[in-house]
Design an enzyme around this catalytic site. Structure first.
Site: not given
Ligand code: SF4
Length: 488
Positions: A20, A46, A121-122, A261
């Site tokens: 996300c 995402g 996000n998470g 990354y």
């Protein structure tokens, strides 16, 4: 944001995938158009679905769609349905099809005191446990997302003020969460007490912005103000900013894989430029595992900055020996079994002219299942490389992530079931080496890993998870509490 069902791992994925990106702006005309641009910059976090919720001073408007930001949100008709000077958005990864839309964020709920939208996000590692408790108390869930649990916890809180309800709710959560919320009067940003996932504060002509990464500020010419601190709840209103630290001061454990990354190379996270950090990772890798070769070739795109650093440190020529097709989305499905078995080179192709007859060092960011590495090595050999050596810009990924990254289960991770020597034979390279965990820490400008209290989350390399994993383990929160006490 993660689904609570077990359908989120696609059987063939051969990469870690961030799930996300979040973005919000408070106090700018046509806020939804700004959010659209911010989410476009965060598209790498995402790509399957996105949503925006706006507020125009009297009502909230919600748009959520499957697909890329540019597929829907750039249409004037869609933006016209999102009026107002305050808006938040979300872009997500998902493997679900038809039922996916009900999990697309931002989520919106009407509470007794008014509406509230949330982007996450998470991954909340005790969401399922909390969901079961809430269901026993009568709550009805309309999605399979862990984020909905938060909305129910807010609704059930017995505190008076909304911000106290919000804090009451998030302090019951475990895991990783960077949140952006929007009510009628305020925008709220919050990070979990270890700050596992990123969240930054920006400013555009006096309008405050919350975003996952700084690249989302650059696209609209906004200024970076600061990172939201781990454990901080930042409330933005017409009167300005106010911070709360409900967990107290804690030692952070930011996700070190963001540098390897996930994050865009042009972003700055926690005071470090991602591109420069990746180059330093490549330099460190070359120092640790030099190789007698003719050229360094990146596995594009994520291996490129580390390959540049490797080549500079090793004094070897850098060349683009593999070309990537940028038009292959994650959803590209090879139509028939016979075509799948042809081993179609959908994403990468060897640049034969550059690598023929050469001893090649391939630099990639990580090895997950190993299937992609196998194909790429074969492709480079088929193109006439004399030798193929592989250098990986991270330690072996031997454990799954439970903090908002889609990973194969542990047994599918090549490093969890093979030694490096066996991996070398499996991938069919002349030599294989990974960056050491201490080398990774040194590359991000730390003295090395403090094993008593690591400076980052590095669990997918070490198996040392910094929070309780209650839903997975069926345990209660004692581990989190003891860790927090130690760090505090
Ligand atoms: S487990 Fe790995 S990918 Fe997940 S948050 Fe920790 S370092 Fe990042």
């Amino acid at each position: 944001m993660t689904e609570l069902t077990s359908t989120d791992l696609d059987g063939e994925a051969d990469a870690f995938r961030d799930e996300c990106g979040v973005f919000g702006i408070f106090g700018k005309a046509d806020a939804a158009a700004v959010v659209t641009l911010g989410l476009h910059a965060l598209q790498h976090r995402g790509q399957e679905a996105a949503g925006i919720v706006s507020y125009d001073g009297s009502q909230f408007s919600v748009e959520r769609h499957v697909g890329l930001i540019g597929d829907t949100f750039t249409k004037p008709s869609v933006l016209a349905r999102l009026p107002g000077s305050r808006a938040i958005g979300h872009t997500r990864y998902s493997t679900t099809g038809g039922e996916g839309l009900r999990n697309v964020q931002p989520f919106f709920a009407e509470f007794a005191g008014g509406g509230f939208a949330i982007s996450h996000n998470g991954n909340i590692t005790n969401a399922l446990t909390k969901q079961r408790e809430l269901q026993k108390r009568g709550a009805i869930f309309s999605s399979t997302s862990d984020t909905e649990t938060l909305l129910h916890l807010i609704a059930m809180s017995e505190r008076e003020l909304f911000i106290d309800k919000f804090i009451d709710a998030i302090t019951q959560l475990e895991g990783a969460f960077s949140l952006v919320g929007l009510s009628g009067k305020k925008m709220v940003g919050a990070r979990d007490p270890l700050g596992i996932r990123p969240l930054i504060l920006g400013d555009l002509d006096g309008a405050y912005i919350l975003a996952s990464e700084t690249c989302a500020l650059d696209i609209i010419g906004a200024h970076y103000v600061r990172d939201i601190k781990p454990g901080e709840v930042l409330v933005i209103t017409n009167d300005g900013l106010r911070s709360y630290f409900p967990w107290g001061e804690l030692k952070p454990r930011f996700c070190i894989f963001e540098y390897v990354y996930f994050a865009r190379p042009d972003s700055n996270l926690e005071g470090r430029n991602v591109y420069e950090t990746r180059k330093m990772i490549g330099e460190q890798l070359a120092k640790e595992s030099p190789v007698d070769a003719d050229m360094v070739v990146p596995v594009p795109d994520s291996g490129t900055p580390a390959a540049i650093g490797f080549a500079q440190q090793a004094g070897l020529p850098f060349d683009l020996g593999i070309i990537r097709n940028h038009y292959v989305g994650r959803t590209f499905i090879q139509p028939t079994a016979s075509i799948r078995h042809m081993g179609v080179k959908l994403k990468h192709n060897a640049n034969q002219k550059a690598i023929e007859g050469k001893r090649v060092v391939l630099v990639d960011d990580s090895i997950v299942r190993g299937t992609t590495s196998q194909k790429i090595v074969q492709m480079v050999r088929d193109a006439g490389a004399a030798e193929v050596h592989m250098r990986i810009a991270s330690p072996p990924t031997a454990a799954s992530c439970f903090y908002g990254v889609d990973t194969p289960e542990k047994s599918k991770l090549l490093a969890s079931r093979m030694s490096i020597e066996d991996m070398k034979d499996y991938i069919k390279v002349d030599s294989l080496a990974f960056l050491s965990i201490d080398g990774l820490y040194r590359a991000v400008n730390e003295p090395g890993r403090d094993s008593a209290c690591p400076q980052f989350c590095d669990a997918c390399f070490t198996g040392d998870y910094p929070t309780a994993l209650t839903d997975r383990d069926g345990t209660e929160t004692t581990r989190t509490l003891s860790l927090l006490a130690k760090h505090g």
